[in-house]
Design a protein around this motif. Structure first.
Motif, PDB file in Angstrom:
ATOM      1  N   GLU A 148       0.845  -1.185   0.000  1.00 10.89           N
ATOM      2  CA  GLU A 148       0.000   0.000   0.000  1.00 10.89           C
ATOM      3  C   GLU A 148       0.886   1.242   0.000  1.00 10.89           C
ATOM      4  O   GLU A 148       1.882   1.305   0.728  1.00 10.89           O
ATOM      5  N   ILE A 149       0.512   2.211  -0.806  1.00 13.87           N
ATOM      6  CA  ILE A 149       1.271   3.456  -0.908  1.00 13.87           C
ATOM      7  C   ILE A 149       0.311   4.625  -0.705  1.00 13.87           C
ATOM      8  O   ILE A 149      -0.774   4.659  -1.293  1.00 13.87           O
ATOM      9  N   PHE A 150       0.716   5.555   0.138  1.00 16.48           N
ATOM     10  CA  PHE A 150      -0.036   6.794   0.305  1.00 16.48           C
ATOM     11  C   PHE A 150       0.922   7.943   0.032  1.00 16.48           C
ATOM     12  O   PHE A 150       2.021   7.989   0.606  1.00 16.48           O
ATOM     13  N   ALA A 151       0.533   8.861  -0.844  1.00 16.61           N
ATOM     14  CA  ALA A 151       1.412   9.968  -1.195  1.00 16.61           C
ATOM     15  C   ALA A 151       0.644  11.281  -1.191  1.00 16.61           C
ATOM     16  O   ALA A 151      -0.477  11.354  -1.697  1.00 16.61           O
ATOM     17  N   ARG A 152       1.251  12.274  -0.583  1.00 14.32           N
ATOM     18  CA  ARG A 152       0.749  13.643  -0.684  1.00 14.32           C
ATOM     19  C   ARG A 152       1.916  14.491  -1.154  1.00 14.32           C
ATOM     20  O   ARG A 152       2.901  14.625  -0.436  1.00 14.32           O
ATOM     21  N   ALA A 153       1.806  15.022  -2.359  1.00 16.80           N
ATOM     22  CA  ALA A 153       2.933  15.685  -3.009  1.00 16.80           C
ATOM     23  C   ALA A 153       4.103  14.698  -3.050  1.00 16.80           C
ATOM     24  O   ALA A 153       3.917  13.549  -3.427  1.00 16.80           O
ATOM     25  N   THR A 154       5.288  15.111  -2.629  1.00 25.10           N
ATOM     26  CA  THR A 154       6.441  14.206  -2.695  1.00 25.10           C
ATOM     27  C   THR A 154       6.656  13.435  -1.400  1.00 25.10           C
ATOM     28  O   THR A 154       7.653  12.704  -1.273  1.00 25.10           O
ATOM     29  N   ASP A 155       5.753  13.582  -0.434  1.00 26.75           N
ATOM     30  CA  ASP A 155       5.854  12.840   0.825  1.00 26.75           C
ATOM     31  C   ASP A 155       5.104  11.520   0.684  1.00 26.75           C
ATOM     32  O   ASP A 155       3.919  11.518   0.321  1.00 26.75           O
ATOM     33  N   GLN A 156       5.778  10.413   0.960  1.00 31.88           N
ATOM     34  CA  GLN A 156       5.182   9.093   0.744  1.00 31.88           C
ATOM     35  C   GLN A 156       5.276   8.217   1.995  1.00 31.88           C
ATOM     36  O   GLN A 156       6.214   8.318   2.775  1.00 31.88           O
ATOM     37  N   TRP A 157       4.280   7.348   2.132  1.00 31.91           N
ATOM     38  CA  TRP A 157       4.258   6.288   3.138  1.00 31.91           C
ATOM     39  C   TRP A 157       3.975   4.975   2.417  1.00 31.91           C
ATOM     40  O   TRP A 157       3.303   4.953   1.373  1.00 31.91           O
ATOM     41  N   PHE A 158       4.442   3.872   2.973  1.00 30.28           N
ATOM     42  CA  PHE A 158       4.091   2.569   2.423  1.00 30.28           C
ATOM     43  C   PHE A 158       3.962   1.578   3.571  1.00 30.28           C
ATOM     44  O   PHE A 158       4.489   1.796   4.673  1.00 30.28           O
ATOM     45  N   ARG A 159       3.256   0.490   3.305  1.00 32.96           N
ATOM     46  CA  ARG A 159       3.187  -0.595   4.280  1.00 32.96           C
ATOM     47  C   ARG A 159       2.929  -1.904   3.564  1.00 32.96           C
ATOM     48  O   ARG A 159       2.254  -1.967   2.537  1.00 32.96           O
ATOM     49  N   LEU A 160       3.482  -2.962   4.148  1.00 35.77           N
ATOM     50  CA  LEU A 160       3.228  -4.322   3.692  1.00 35.77           C
ATOM     51  C   LEU A 160       2.113  -4.919   4.541  1.00 35.77           C
ATOM     52  O   LEU A 160       1.735  -4.360   5.569  1.00 35.77           O
ATOM     53  N   GLN A 191      10.411   6.678  -5.831  1.00 34.81           N
ATOM     54  CA  GLN A 191      11.252   7.850  -5.624  1.00 34.81           C
ATOM     55  C   GLN A 191      10.937   8.934  -6.650  1.00 34.81           C
ATOM     56  O   GLN A 191      10.930   8.695  -7.863  1.00 34.81           O
ATOM     57  N   GLY A 192      10.651  10.153  -6.160  1.00 31.88           N
ATOM     58  CA  GLY A 192      10.411  11.280  -7.053  1.00 31.88           C
ATOM     59  C   GLY A 192       8.989  11.416  -7.556  1.00 31.88           C
ATOM     60  O   GLY A 192       8.670  12.395  -8.234  1.00 31.88           O
ATOM     61  N   PHE A 193       8.117  10.481  -7.216  1.00 31.22           N
ATOM     62  CA  PHE A 193       6.745  10.560  -7.718  1.00 31.22           C
ATOM     63  C   PHE A 193       5.937  11.565  -6.908  1.00 31.22           C
ATOM     64  O   PHE A 193       5.962  11.574  -5.687  1.00 31.22           O
ATOM     65  N   ASP A 194       5.206  12.404  -7.605  1.00 31.25           N
ATOM     66  CA  ASP A 194       4.322  13.394  -7.007  1.00 31.25           C
ATOM     67  C   ASP A 194       2.952  13.213  -7.637  1.00 31.25           C
ATOM     68  O   ASP A 194       2.802  13.400  -8.855  1.00 31.25           O
ATOM     69  N   PRO A 195       1.914  12.821  -6.880  1.00 31.90           N
ATOM     70  CA  PRO A 195       0.598  12.579  -7.473  1.00 31.90           C
ATOM     71  C   PRO A 195       0.061  13.757  -8.281  1.00 31.90           C
ATOM     72  O   PRO A 195      -0.646  13.574  -9.273  1.00 31.90           O
ATOM     73  N   GLY A 196       0.410  14.980  -7.856  1.00 34.02           N
ATOM     74  CA  GLY A 196      -0.068  16.146  -8.600  1.00 34.02           C
ATOM     75  C   GLY A 196       0.398  16.159 -10.038  1.00 34.02           C
ATOM     76  O   GLY A 196      -0.238  16.779 -10.904  1.00 34.02           O
ATOM     77  N   SER A 197       1.497  15.437 -10.332  1.00 34.81           N
ATOM     78  CA  SER A 197       2.010  15.403 -11.706  1.00 34.81           C
ATOM     79  C   SER A 197       1.061  14.682 -12.659  1.00 34.81           C
ATOM     80  O   SER A 197       1.163  14.849 -13.874  1.00 34.81           O
ATOM     81  N   LEU A 198       0.130  13.906 -12.109  1.00 38.26           N
ATOM     82  CA  LEU A 198      -0.800  13.183 -12.977  1.00 38.26           C
ATOM     83  C   LEU A 198      -1.670  14.122 -13.797  1.00 38.26           C
ATOM     84  O   LEU A 198      -2.058  13.813 -14.931  1.00 38.26           O
ATOM     85  N   ILE A 199      -2.021  15.288 -13.223  1.00 43.84           N
ATOM     86  CA  ILE A 199      -2.937  16.183 -13.935  1.00 43.84           C
ATOM     87  C   ILE A 199      -2.362  17.572 -14.174  1.00 43.84           C
ATOM     88  O   ILE A 199      -3.069  18.454 -14.661  1.00 43.84           O
ATOM     89  N   ARG A 200      -1.102  17.797 -13.852  1.00 44.05           N
ATOM     90  CA  ARG A 200      -0.520  19.112 -14.135  1.00 44.05           C
ATOM     91  C   ARG A 200      -0.439  19.343 -15.641  1.00 44.05           C
ATOM     92  O   ARG A 200      -0.384  18.401 -16.439  1.00 44.05           O
ATOM     93  N   GLU A 201      -0.379  20.594 -16.010  1.00 42.20           N
ATOM     94  CA  GLU A 201      -0.404  20.963 -17.427  1.00 42.20           C
ATOM     95  C   GLU A 201       0.813  20.465 -18.179  1.00 42.20           C
ATOM     96  O   GLU A 201       0.744  20.188 -19.379  1.00 42.20           O
TER      97      GLU A 201
END
Length: 259
Positions: A110-122, A134-144
């Protein structure tokens, strides 16, 4: 006999009128004149949606990448078989990712991300504040200038294929084009580093709302004698739905600072 004949004629007339009525009530869907104009409408509409869910499946030849699940102590090769996710504007995403690690049985992360801050758990463990992607930002999915916007707007050799239906009968516009691997990486949570310059992208669009329902991303010339080309199928659905997940307590109490 005459009474039976009259009943038969009446039945035929009733069936004929019903058939004609159904034909007249159906609404014709006009073919879009310019696929690029259509895709830019899709991009604008997608960027205005407050939320949507994703289902990503990898088919054909597996595409390996490296991942760490022990906070950077070691890195292992993995493939993403499936991911179920929900995006909330402007920059929050929850995902349940099924990974295959070498010859071991697949595991769920499971992955939870807010901007570039991420948490995960097994499974069976607590949340860990460390980036799996590493480096993934959810906001990048819909940015221009990234994510779906770039992937759709930069398609080359764009063509309208047909008006067709998905497996559940939903009518869709089918558009096809070529993309560079770099513009696809955002869509796959930055877990992969696809370098191919001629990735085949098929986009299936709902005609009324002009929103994407399915993307098929195929890497050509990767097939083997036993498996087809590497492919990711990205379904988008449940537009505008409220959050259906709960993230780590420390993440939900306050937004990440400095992200």
């Amino acid at each position: 006999m005459s009474r039976v004949l009259r009943l038969c004629v009446l039945a035929l007339l009733t069936w004929g009128l019903a058939a004609c009525g159904g034909s007249e009530s159906s609404v014709a869907i006009p073919t879009p004149e310019d696929p690029l104009v259509l895709l830019r409408q899709v991009i604008a509409n997608l960027r205005q949606t407050p939320s949507f869910r994703l289902l990503i499946e990898q088919r054909g030849v597996p595409y390996p990448f490296t991942v760490t699940l022990d906070q950077g102590a070691t890195y292992v090769n993995a493939t993403m078989q499936r991911a179920e996710a929900q995006f909330l504007t402007p920059e929050t995403l929850y995902a349940n990712v099924r990974l295959a690690l070498g010859g071991l049985p697949p595991i769920g992360v499971e992955i939870f991300a807010r901007a570039t801050d991420q948490w995960f758990r097994l499974a069976g463990s607590g949340w860990i504040n460390y980036p799996v992607a590493q480096g993934f930002d959810p906001g990048s999915l819909i940015r221009e200038d990234s994510g779906f916007s770039t992937a759709l707007d930069q398609l080359r050799e764009l063509a309208f294929v047909e008006l067709t239906t998905l497996e559940d009968g939903t009518p869709v516009f089918h558009i096809r084009g070529l993309a560079t691997g770099a513009v696809i990486n955002d869509l796959l949570f930055e877990l992969i580093n696809l370098q191919n310059d001629n990735v085949i992208v098929d986009v299936y669009i709902e005609p009324q709302r002009r929103l994407p329902l399915l993307l098929s991303v195929v890497v050509p010339d990767t097939a083997t004698n036993t498996q087809g080309n590497t492919e990711w199928r990205i379904e988008l659905f449940d537009y505008g739905r409220e959050a259906s997940f709960s993230g780590p307590l420390e993440a939900t109490q306050a937004p990440s600072e400095g992200s």
